[in-house]
Design an enzyme around this catalytic site. Structure first.
Site, mmCIF file in Angstrom:
data_model
loop_
_atom_site.group_PDB
_atom_site.id
_atom_site.type_symbol
_atom_site.label_atom_id
_atom_site.label_comp_id
_atom_site.label_asym_id
_atom_site.label_seq_id
_atom_site.Cartn_x
_atom_site.Cartn_y
_atom_site.Cartn_z
ATOM 1 N N GLU A 51 0.889 -1.154 0.000
ATOM 2 C CA GLU A 51 0.000 0.000 0.000
ATOM 3 C C GLU A 51 0.928 1.205 0.000
ATOM 4 O O GLU A 51 1.184 1.813 1.033
ATOM 5 C CB GLU A 51 -0.916 -0.017 1.230
ATOM 6 C CG GLU A 51 -2.232 0.700 0.995
ATOM 7 C CD GLU A 51 -2.149 2.203 1.166
ATOM 8 O OE1 GLU A 51 -1.222 2.812 0.607
ATOM 9 O OE2 GLU A 51 -3.020 2.755 1.847
ATOM 10 N N GLU A 89 4.428 8.545 -4.040
ATOM 11 C CA GLU A 89 5.175 8.180 -2.840
ATOM 12 C C GLU A 89 6.316 7.227 -3.154
ATOM 13 O O GLU A 89 6.841 6.555 -2.261
ATOM 14 C CB GLU A 89 4.241 7.569 -1.798
ATOM 15 C CG GLU A 89 3.285 8.591 -1.211
ATOM 16 C CD GLU A 89 2.466 8.045 -0.065
ATOM 17 O OE1 GLU A 89 2.625 6.857 0.269
ATOM 18 O OE2 GLU A 89 1.667 8.803 0.494
#
Length: 722
Positions: free
Chosen positions: A181, A190
């Site tokens: 995730e 990210e």
């Protein structure tokens, strides 16, 4: 499992060494200072009394800021996400077991350890759960132990690229199931691609199962005056005066970073789709992933005539190879029943602004191209008739060449383009300016001095906080044949002298107020401190605009935003109370008694009390030396669940002209609120939500104290009953 949006309190930017590597390139809004050798943290605190960002060393900070504002609870409250991950994990474990293999799971970015516990429950033999953020890794260890999985789940407090495999390594063997995730609103922002690339090269077996199995990025080309106003300075005509945008700004491709918002709160009537929703590209996470530059194109016929300006984008996760388990980020208005769309704040939707707007006609054959590097996406549009030679380089990532997109944020562009707001300021200026007026403007990157010159002030000065800001305003003046009409000074108010003003005294002091360092609404009271520092340069009868400001509050019930602060307790059958305790401890460190900034137009709420002005600040006088206090209470007049208090500033330009940075209209009979899109409001969350019957027998009591030495406001709230 890190949050998509960094939510900033009075401490503006704050990172520790442990999260520096993964966080440094995530957001355009983040600034970092780290004392790496001793693990001390420098926190940037907005100082409203000086208008500066002060860096304060916090030896006892201990990651409290990151934890308190991390919104882990929001992710755990996302039942749709959790359920889809659980189904995908069960499916992957079943497929590996069906091949007669031992199930070895690698969970990158484990957070609370939730996904690893799902895998263990589904039958995994061993799970390696990687978490780089030390406090979160410690919480995950406690959660794993509390739920009885210590024998099958190993928490590894490292960045995944530092994990080793082998008899003496962090992992005894390579994994055959990869669970991650690592996503943000932009999917890859990210560092998901580099992490996947490294994992496939070093940590997982070839042909491993992956959960999610793939991600698909979607996009739609639209025309939208509202959204485009966040990217470009529009020509603005007010009261017969036309202010043109500088050519360099109009030609500029703008900032390269994504604009992440709750697109579900953008009314579909505010944009016109020019094409269908397009599938732009997919990433298969079960195979080797590349973080190198790539571009993908989709062809389509324009559905209507208009100006191609903006690309709306989101992504879906297929949790299994068959694509039967889908977790979608699509905005609610794409659903047959919008109310059934899951709410989440850790993943939202993206708005991308094309480098330049172009006209399209219905039926035009077009090509939309998306490019991405290892951290970001950007879009471009070409007519299909335009053949692109194979040797031609793909569209480069947009970058600002005019400096305006580095000076003005996207909400600030929207504010400068707001015609009604500008009319208020122009009308206020007209009421105080005279032919002999000497005007001084104190705001960052403001157009007020330009309007003052256009309205006929004898002399206009403007204090700019940076050379870049000064150069942007110079471009505006030159584009409107007013070069030299405003004297721009890079001088702090407390350093300004009569010589800088050519020996003239100021007859009109103006401000919006707007300052780039302001995070919470009342931080713009820096204008008051500027006015005080300039007292010796003001004429005795000088006009101050705005003449005063007031702090307003209303107690509210949030439709969804409450989830980011609500404890989880049990999540999908797993006890995650150690995380709740960790977050509460961090909130108690400082945050539980502070408001935090949120753009409330993205987060619907209902007013349970009337709105009220709770403090007033008189700018015609200097800042007092003693604190100012205010106490009172607001009875609940509507039934509901009070989650907290919304706070905002209103600026009283003249006796009859007020500009609100909060509510932009009356509260409806049902309590619905309409908030300004240009500024963030303050939100003070109650530690425990309170049920209100709405009969006026209970109330929210408040206490405010403005501290002149700090330029900040301390506050406290309690719910009382009669």
């Amino acid at each position: 499992m890190s949050p998509a949006r960094w939510r900033l309190p009075s401490e503006q930017r704050c990172f520790s060494e442990a999260v520096f590597k993964s966080a440094v390139s995530v957001s355009e809004e983040r600034s970092v200072a780290v004392a790496a050798a001793e693990m001390r943290t420098f926190c940037g605190r907005a100082n409203p009394s000086t208008g500066a960002l002060d860096w304060v060393e916090e030896e006892e900070y201990d990651f409290h800021q990151e934890i308190a504002r991390s919104c882990y609870a929001d992710m755990l409250h996302d039942h749709d996400r959790n359920q889809k991950y659980y189904e995908g994990i069960r499916s992957a474990v079943s497929r590996v077991k069906a091949r007669g293999q031992k199930v070895v799971v690698l969970d990158i970015g484990t957070g609370t350890g939730l996904l690893s516990m799902m895998a263990a429950t589904a039958g995994a033999d061993v799970c390696y759960a990687v978490e780089v953020f030390r406090p979160m890794a410690e919480a995950a260890q406690s959660i794993v132990e509390k739920n009885g999985f210590s024998d099958r789940i190993k928490i590894i407090n490292k960045h995944s690229t530092d994990v080793t495999v082998g008899p003496d390594g962090d992992m005894q063997e390579k994994a055959n199931i990869l669970i991650t995730e690592l996503f943000d609103t932009e999917l890859i922002g990210e560092g998901a691609l580099p992490s996947y690339e490294h994992a496939h090269q070093n940590l997982v077996q070839e042909g491993c199962e992956a959960v999610p199995h793939r991600a698909s990025v979607f996009a739609q080309l639209v025309e939208s005056e509202l959204l485009w106003s966040w990217s470009q300075l529009q020509p603005l005509e007010v009261d017969g005066f036309l202010l043109a945008a500088p050519p360099a700004v109009a030609r500029c491709a703008g900032a390269h970073s994504v604009c992440d918002i709750q697109l579900s709160q953008v009314d579909p009537r505010s944009f016109t789709p020019l094409g269908p929703v397009l599938s732009m590209f997919s990433v298969d996470f079960s195979r080797a992933v590349s973080s190198s530059f790539q571009s993908h194109s989709s062809q389509f016929a324009a559905r209507s005539r208009g100006r191609a300006q903006v690309v709306l984008s989101w992504w879906d996760l297929d949790m299994d190879p068959a694509g039967s388990i889908v977790c979608s980020m699509a905005p609610s208005w794409t659903y047959p029943e919008p109310k059934t769309a899951p709410w989440r704040d850790h993943w939202m939707q993206s708005v991308y602004f094309l480098p330049a707007e172009s006209s399209v006609n219905e039926g035009d054959q077009l090509r939309l191209t998306v490019c991405h590097d290892d951290y970001s996406l950007w879009f471009s549009l070409q007519p299909l008739s335009q053949q692109i030679p194979q040797t031609e380089a793909p569209p480069p990532r947009p970058s600002c060449t005019c400096q305006a997109h580095l000076v003005w944020t996207r909400p600030r562009f929207g504010e400068l383009n707001d015609r009604r707001r500008t009319e208020s300021y122009v009308n206020a200026l007209k009421s105080v300016l005279r032919d002999d007026s000497v005007c001084l403007s104190v705001s960052d990157g403001s157009l007020l001095p330009v309007w003052a010159h256009m309205l006929g002030a004898k002399k206009v000065f403007s204090l700019e906080n940076s050379r870049m800001s000064r150069q942007v305003i110079e471009q505006v003046l030159e584009a409107n044949s007013m070069k030299g009409g405003v004297e721009l000074l890079e001088i702090r108010p407390d350093q300004l002298t009569s010589n800088d003003l050519g020996g003239q005294q100021i007859s009109v002091l103006v401000g919006e107020p707007y300052f780039s360092t302001s995070l919470l609404p009342w931080h713009s009271l820096f204008f008051w401190f500027c006015r005080s520092a300039l007292s010796g340069l003001l004429r005795p009868d000088a006009s101050i605009l705005p003449g005063s400001a007031s702090l307003h509050m209303v107690a509210v019930e949030f439709q969804d935003l409450w989830r980011i602060r609500a404890p989880c307790g049990t999540c999908e059958g797993f006890d995650v109370t150690p995380m709740d305790e960790m977050v509460q401890k961090s909130l108690d460190f400082r945050e539980s008694r502070e408001a935090e900034p949120h753009p409330l137009w993205e987060y619907p709420c209902r007013a349970l009390t009337r709105s009220e002005s709770v403090m007033t600040f008189d700018f015609t006088q200097s800042v007092p030396q003693q604190p100012i206090s205010s106490q009172g209470s607001l009875p609940f007049i509507r039934a509901g669940r009070c989650h907290g208090v919304a706070l905002w500033m209103e600026y009283h330009l003249t006796d009859d002209i007020t500009v609100s940075a909060g509510l932009t209209g009356p509260i409806s009979e049902q309590g619905d609120c309409v908030w300004s899109r240009h500024r963030k409001q303050g939100v003070y969350f109650l530690r425990t939500p309170v049920e209100s019957s709405g009969d006026g027998r209970s109330a929210v009591s408040y206490s405010f104290t403005f501290e002149p030495s700090l330029g900040d406001i301390k506050m406290d709230f309690n719910v009382t009953s009669q």
